[in-house]
Scaffold this active site. Structure first.
Site, PDB file in Angstrom:
ATOM      1  N   ASP A  25      29.583  15.578 -40.615  1.00  0.00           N
ATOM      2  CA  ASP A  25      28.232  15.210 -40.149  1.00  0.00           C
ATOM      3  C   ASP A  25      28.018  13.728 -39.807  1.00  0.00           C
ATOM      4  OD1 ASP A  25      28.021  17.838 -40.855  1.00  0.00           O
ATOM      5  OD2 ASP A  25      26.392  17.594 -42.291  1.00  0.00           O
ATOM      6  N   LYS A 131      27.101  23.826 -38.070  1.00  0.00           N
ATOM      7  CA  LYS A 131      26.726  24.543 -39.292  1.00  0.00           C
ATOM      8  C   LYS A 131      25.224  24.419 -39.538  1.00  0.00           C
ATOM      9  CE  LYS A 131      28.011  20.564 -42.196  1.00  0.00           C
ATOM     10  NZ  LYS A 131      26.762  20.262 -42.864  1.00  0.00           N
ATOM     11  N   CYS A 164      26.199  17.090 -48.108  1.00  0.00           N
ATOM     12  CA  CYS A 164      27.073  17.943 -47.279  1.00  0.00           C
ATOM     13  C   CYS A 164      28.548  17.806 -47.627  1.00  0.00           C
ATOM     14  CB  CYS A 164      26.817  17.670 -45.808  1.00  0.00           C
ATOM     15  SG  CYS A 164      25.179  18.244 -45.309  1.00  0.00           S
TER      16      CYS A 164
HETATM   17  N1  TIU Z   1      24.919  15.954 -43.890  1.00  0.00           N
HETATM   18  C1  TIU Z   1      24.133  15.933 -44.974  1.00  0.00           C
HETATM   19  O1  TIU Z   1      24.520  15.457 -46.024  1.00  0.00           O
HETATM   20  N2  TIU Z   1      22.825  16.396 -44.844  1.00  0.00           N
HETATM   21  C2  TIU Z   1      21.758  15.917 -45.539  1.00  0.00           C
HETATM   22  O2  TIU Z   1      20.643  16.394 -45.385  1.00  0.00           O
HETATM   23  N3  TIU Z   1      21.984  14.874 -46.396  1.00  0.00           N
HETATM   24  C3  TIU Z   1      21.049  14.173 -47.105  1.00  0.00           C
HETATM   25  O3  TIU Z   1      21.452  13.352 -47.917  1.00  0.00           O
HETATM   26  N4  TIU Z   1      19.781  14.365 -46.887  1.00  0.00           N
END
Ligand code: TIU
Length: 223
Positions: A25, A131, A164
């Protein structure tokens, strides 16, 4: 076998032909101004700071022919794949999934905010997993792709470590993968979360896997 001697809780060995680099991500929504992460009330300085580290690791992996997988968290424009509970909480926090933002609709596939930061743009031949959840295995074909490629070890980096990255790590660990989490190529918005998340991986004899810094891993890849 290649070995990261400095890994914790003990040396991590891996075969590059059976190892995938999973970059979680590294999207504008988590690393650029006006994205989901910032709208949730976070400072994106720390998520941006790991971009050059991941660039070096990505180059080493590409040079060694290691399988590269990029992931992106996001939803379909009609939000049909966004659980109501997730949508509700995002709106309460002021970062409504699907709301208009400076980089397009927040966390929506096809929008600029959803794209991977330019410095880490995937190559044509690299896998990109879209995802809807925090974990990269949930409602994706990642498991199938890893099995197809006979993978046994995963090198995991990206953001955010406690959300994530951890969810994916836990999913991978339960599926039997040997996971190495890169301490300086992962980031959380809050350093307290980063420390805790890294500690949790390697405690109890490596309950979820191994951790290491990126340079020793790059040296091990180049062995
Ligand atoms: N990619 C991921 O970690 N999504 C999140 O929403 N992370 C947060 O820390 N909010």
């Amino acid at each position: 076998m290649n070995v990261v001697k400095e890994a914790l809780p003990y040396a991590f060995d891996f075969s590059p032909t059976r190892t995938a680099l999973i970059i979680i991500d590294m999207q504008n929504d988590f690393c650029s101004p006006g994205g989901f992460g910032e709208k949730l009330g976070n400072d994106i300085t720390l998520t941006r700071a790991i971009i050059p580290v991941i660039q070096q690791l990505l180059q080493a992996a590409r040079d060694a022919g290691i399988l590269v997988v990029h992931t992106r968290e996001g939803h379909l424009p009609d939000l049909s794949d966004c659980p109501p509970a997730k949508l509700e909480r995002s709106k309460k926090q002021g970062a409504g999934i699907g709301d208009a933002g400076p980089m397009g609709r927040i966390l929506i596939r096809g929008e600029t905010g959803h794209e991977i930061v330019p410095e880490l743009t995937p190559l044509e031949n690299e896998i990109v997993i879209d995802k809807p959840g925090k974990g990269a295995f949930y409602k994706t074909n990642l498991e199938h792709l890893l099995e197809q490629n006979n993978m046994e070890s995963l090198l995991i980096c990206g953001v955010t470590t406690h959300v994530c990255v951890h969810t994916t790590l836990r999913e991978a660990n339960d599926r039997g993968y040997r996971c190495l989490v890169l301490e300086d190529a992962t980031a959380a918005f809050d350093p307290v979360d980063q420390l805790a998340a890294i500690h949790m991986v390697r405690q109890q004899g490596g309950i979820f896997g191994w951790t290491s810094l990126t340079l020793p891993l790059i040296e091990a890849i180049q062995q």
